[in-house]
Design a protein around this motif. Structure first.
Motif, PDB file in Angstrom:
ATOM      1  N   SER A   1       0.831  -1.205   0.000  1.00  0.00           N
ATOM      2  CA  SER A   1       0.000   0.000   0.000  1.00  0.00           C
ATOM      3  C   SER A   1       0.864   1.253   0.000  1.00  0.00           C
ATOM      4  O   SER A   1       0.470   2.280  -0.528  1.00  0.00           O
ATOM      5  CB  SER A   1      -0.931  -0.007   1.217  1.00  0.00           C
ATOM      6  N   PHE A   2       2.070   1.165   0.571  1.00  0.00           N
ATOM      7  CA  PHE A   2       2.962   2.331   0.602  1.00  0.00           C
ATOM      8  C   PHE A   2       3.372   2.718  -0.808  1.00  0.00           C
ATOM      9  O   PHE A   2       3.307   3.875  -1.190  1.00  0.00           O
ATOM     10  CB  PHE A   2       4.204   2.008   1.440  1.00  0.00           C
ATOM     11  N   PHE A   3       3.814   1.766  -1.623  1.00  0.00           N
ATOM     12  CA  PHE A   3       4.230   2.049  -2.978  1.00  0.00           C
ATOM     13  C   PHE A   3       3.054   2.470  -3.849  1.00  0.00           C
ATOM     14  O   PHE A   3       3.183   3.306  -4.719  1.00  0.00           O
ATOM     15  CB  PHE A   3       4.923   0.853  -3.602  1.00  0.00           C
ATOM     16  N   ALA A   4       1.892   1.905  -3.621  1.00  0.00           N
ATOM     17  CA  ALA A   4       0.719   2.225  -4.429  1.00  0.00           C
ATOM     18  C   ALA A   4       0.327   3.690  -4.267  1.00  0.00           C
ATOM     19  O   ALA A   4      -0.176   4.307  -5.188  1.00  0.00           O
ATOM     20  CB  ALA A   4      -0.438   1.323  -4.055  1.00  0.00           C
ATOM     21  N   ASN A   5       0.583   4.256  -3.103  1.00  0.00           N
ATOM     22  CA  ASN A   5       0.219   5.647  -2.857  1.00  0.00           C
ATOM     23  C   ASN A   5       1.092   6.619  -3.640  1.00  0.00           C
ATOM     24  O   ASN A   5       0.648   7.708  -3.977  1.00  0.00           O
ATOM     25  CB  ASN A   5       0.327   5.974  -1.367  1.00  0.00           C
ATOM     26  N   PHE A   6       2.325   6.278  -3.910  1.00  0.00           N
ATOM     27  CA  PHE A   6       3.261   7.200  -4.543  1.00  0.00           C
ATOM     28  C   PHE A   6       3.655   6.777  -5.950  1.00  0.00           C
ATOM     29  O   PHE A   6       4.628   7.254  -6.486  1.00  0.00           O
ATOM     30  CB  PHE A   6       4.534   7.336  -3.695  1.00  0.00           C
ATOM     31  N   CYS A   7       2.927   5.894  -6.577  1.00  0.00           N
ATOM     32  CA  CYS A   7       3.281   5.387  -7.896  1.00  0.00           C
ATOM     33  C   CYS A   7       2.869   6.393  -8.977  1.00  0.00           C
ATOM     34  O   CYS A   7       1.766   6.929  -8.955  1.00  0.00           O
ATOM     35  CB  CYS A   7       2.566   4.060  -8.114  1.00  0.00           C
ATOM     36  N   ARG A   8       3.794   6.623  -9.914  1.00  0.00           N
ATOM     37  CA  ARG A   8       3.541   7.552 -11.010  1.00  0.00           C
ATOM     38  C   ARG A   8       4.196   7.032 -12.274  1.00  0.00           C
ATOM     39  O   ARG A   8       5.314   6.523 -12.219  1.00  0.00           O
ATOM     40  CB  ARG A   8       4.175   8.909 -10.675  1.00  0.00           C
ATOM     41  N   PRO A   9       3.545   7.179 -13.430  1.00  0.00           N
ATOM     42  CA  PRO A   9       4.197   6.753 -14.677  1.00  0.00           C
ATOM     43  C   PRO A   9       5.194   7.821 -15.137  1.00  0.00           C
ATOM     44  O   PRO A   9       4.864   8.991 -15.233  1.00  0.00           O
ATOM     45  CB  PRO A   9       3.040   6.614 -15.665  1.00  0.00           C
ATOM     46  N   LEU A  10       6.431   7.418 -15.390  1.00  0.00           N
ATOM     47  CA  LEU A  10       7.486   8.325 -15.852  1.00  0.00           C
ATOM     48  C   LEU A  10       8.174   7.708 -17.062  1.00  0.00           C
ATOM     49  O   LEU A  10       8.268   6.487 -17.187  1.00  0.00           O
ATOM     50  CB  LEU A  10       8.509   8.591 -14.758  1.00  0.00           C
ATOM     51  N   THR A  11       8.704   8.559 -17.941  1.00  0.00           N
ATOM     52  CA  THR A  11       9.381   8.102 -19.150  1.00  0.00           C
ATOM     53  C   THR A  11      10.845   7.821 -18.844  1.00  0.00           C
ATOM     54  O   THR A  11      11.506   8.594 -18.149  1.00  0.00           O
ATOM     55  CB  THR A  11       9.286   9.171 -20.253  1.00  0.00           C
ATOM     56  N   VAL A  12      11.351   6.735 -19.398  1.00  0.00           N
ATOM     57  CA  VAL A  12      12.756   6.370 -19.242  1.00  0.00           C
ATOM     58  C   VAL A  12      13.567   7.106 -20.303  1.00  0.00           C
ATOM     59  O   VAL A  12      13.255   7.013 -21.496  1.00  0.00           O
ATOM     60  CB  VAL A  12      12.962   4.850 -19.373  1.00  0.00           C
ATOM     61  N   HIS A  13      14.559   7.855 -19.874  1.00  0.00           N
ATOM     62  CA  HIS A  13      15.454   8.581 -20.781  1.00  0.00           C
ATOM     63  C   HIS A  13      16.808   7.885 -20.802  1.00  0.00           C
ATOM     64  O   HIS A  13      17.036   6.930 -20.064  1.00  0.00           O
ATOM     65  CB  HIS A  13      15.616  10.034 -20.326  1.00  0.00           C
ATOM     66  N   SER A  14      17.716   8.386 -21.613  1.00  0.00           N
ATOM     67  CA  SER A  14      19.045   7.761 -21.709  1.00  0.00           C
ATOM     68  C   SER A  14      19.815   7.854 -20.397  1.00  0.00           C
ATOM     69  O   SER A  14      20.695   7.047 -20.132  1.00  0.00           O
ATOM     70  CB  SER A  14      19.850   8.398 -22.839  1.00  0.00           C
TER      71      SER A  14
ATOM     72  N   VAL B   1      14.865   5.127  -5.739  1.00  0.00           N
ATOM     73  CA  VAL B   1      13.443   5.027  -6.039  1.00  0.00           C
ATOM     74  C   VAL B   1      13.186   3.604  -6.520  1.00  0.00           C
ATOM     75  O   VAL B   1      14.124   2.832  -6.744  1.00  0.00           O
ATOM     76  CB  VAL B   1      12.998   6.053  -7.112  1.00  0.00           C
ATOM     77  N   TYR B   2      11.902   3.272  -6.683  1.00  0.00           N
ATOM     78  CA  TYR B   2      11.548   1.918  -7.072  1.00  0.00           C
ATOM     79  C   TYR B   2      10.754   1.957  -8.366  1.00  0.00           C
ATOM     80  O   TYR B   2       9.813   2.732  -8.513  1.00  0.00           O
ATOM     81  CB  TYR B   2      10.719   1.254  -5.967  1.00  0.00           C
ATOM     82  N   ALA B   3      11.148   1.108  -9.319  1.00  0.00           N
ATOM     83  CA  ALA B   3      10.448   1.007 -10.591  1.00  0.00           C
ATOM     84  C   ALA B   3       9.777  -0.351 -10.670  1.00  0.00           C
ATOM     85  O   ALA B   3      10.352  -1.371 -10.279  1.00  0.00           O
ATOM     86  CB  ALA B   3      11.423   1.159 -11.746  1.00  0.00           C
ATOM     87  N   GLU B   4       8.562  -0.347 -11.178  1.00  0.00           N
ATOM     88  CA  GLU B   4       7.856  -1.610 -11.356  1.00  0.00           C
ATOM     89  C   GLU B   4       8.205  -2.161 -12.728  1.00  0.00           C
ATOM     90  O   GLU B   4       7.830  -1.598 -13.755  1.00  0.00           O
ATOM     91  CB  GLU B   4       6.344  -1.395 -11.232  1.00  0.00           C
ATOM     92  N   LEU B   5       8.974  -3.239 -12.731  1.00  0.00           N
ATOM     93  CA  LEU B   5       9.398  -3.888 -13.971  1.00  0.00           C
ATOM     94  C   LEU B   5       8.983  -5.349 -13.914  1.00  0.00           C
ATOM     95  O   LEU B   5       9.394  -6.088 -13.011  1.00  0.00           O
ATOM     96  CB  LEU B   5      10.914  -3.779 -14.159  1.00  0.00           C
TER      97      LEU B   5
ATOM     98  N   ILE C   1      14.245   2.419 -22.784  1.00  0.00           N
ATOM     99  CA  ILE C   1      14.403   3.852 -23.063  1.00  0.00           C
ATOM    100  C   ILE C   1      13.291   4.298 -24.001  1.00  0.00           C
ATOM    101  O   ILE C   1      13.029   3.669 -25.023  1.00  0.00           O
ATOM    102  CB  ILE C   1      15.792   4.144 -23.663  1.00  0.00           C
ATOM    103  N   GLY C   2      12.630   5.376 -23.625  1.00  0.00           N
ATOM    104  CA  GLY C   2      11.511   5.910 -24.400  1.00  0.00           C
ATOM    105  C   GLY C   2      10.160   5.400 -23.932  1.00  0.00           C
ATOM    106  O   GLY C   2       9.128   5.915 -24.336  1.00  0.00           O
ATOM    107  N   GLN C   3      10.119   4.391 -23.084  1.00  0.00           N
ATOM    108  CA  GLN C   3       8.858   3.832 -22.593  1.00  0.00           C
ATOM    109  C   GLN C   3       8.499   4.449 -21.244  1.00  0.00           C
ATOM    110  O   GLN C   3       9.353   4.958 -20.530  1.00  0.00           O
ATOM    111  CB  GLN C   3       8.965   2.320 -22.430  1.00  0.00           C
ATOM    112  N   LYS C   4       7.224   4.369 -20.890  1.00  0.00           N
ATOM    113  CA  LYS C   4       6.777   4.824 -19.577  1.00  0.00           C
ATOM    114  C   LYS C   4       6.725   3.625 -18.646  1.00  0.00           C
ATOM    115  O   LYS C   4       6.278   2.557 -19.026  1.00  0.00           O
ATOM    116  CB  LYS C   4       5.401   5.475 -19.666  1.00  0.00           C
TER     117      LYS C   4
END
Length: 167
Positions: free
Chosen positions: A4-17, A52-56, A36-39
């Motif tokens: 629930s902690f991660f769900a509260n602060f999750c945001r889609p961001l674009t991966v850059h180089s 930070v944490y990325a959902e992959l 790279i180039g994907q959200k």
């Protein structure tokens, strides 16, 4: 599985180089190289700016910050940045003018010294190459001492015919 902690602060961001950018900081993990180039969904713990944490692929991967940052809360970091920005504005408003004037004076002094050095180098080059030489004797002549005037009396002059105009 999301907490629930991660769900509260999750945001889609674009991966850059350079990775993911959050508030002028970049975060990277080798798994981002293919994306790279994907959200992607990114979440972070505001108690630290170190990672930070990325959902992959259904799980969270911890991404480290690029560069040297202290292990501080996000709020503390932003407060310190605001203080530095305020100091910078004060410097620009007041001390910036004095610093700018000093920089201009130093630049002008450097230009003046360069002109003096250039003039001296040109003078030396002309002397070395013999430019401007003449065969004339340019030494100042010695001043001739004038003989004192010897006045003769009228009696010593003799006849006065020399005073008459001859026709």
């Amino acid at each position: 599985m999301r907490t629930s902690f991660f769900a509260n602060f999750c945001r889609p961001l674009t991966v850059h180089s350079r990775g993911i950018q959050i508030k002028h900081r970049h975060y990277w993990h080798p798994a981002l190289g293919k994306r790279i180039g994907q959200k992607i969904e990114v979440s972070w713990d505001e108690r630290t700016i170190q990672h930070v944490y990325a959902e992959l692929e259904g799980s969270f991967v911890q991404m480290a910050v690029i560069g040297q940052y202290p292990d501080v809360w996000e709020a503390d970091w932003e407060a310190a940045r605001a203080k530095v920005r305020a100091l910078g504005r004060g410097y620009q408003a007041d001390g910036g003018r004095a610093a700018t004037a000093r920089a201009i004076a130093a630049a002008n002094q450097e230009i003046h010294q360069a002109r003096v050095r250039t003039k001296e180098a040109r003078r030396r080059a002309k002397r070395r190459e013999g430019e401007g030489l003449t065969l004339a004797d340019l030494r100042t002549p010695e001043k001739l001492l004038k003989q004192p005037v010897q006045w003769k009396s009228v009696g010593e002059l003799g006849e006065d015919t020399w005073l008459k105009v001859r026709p």
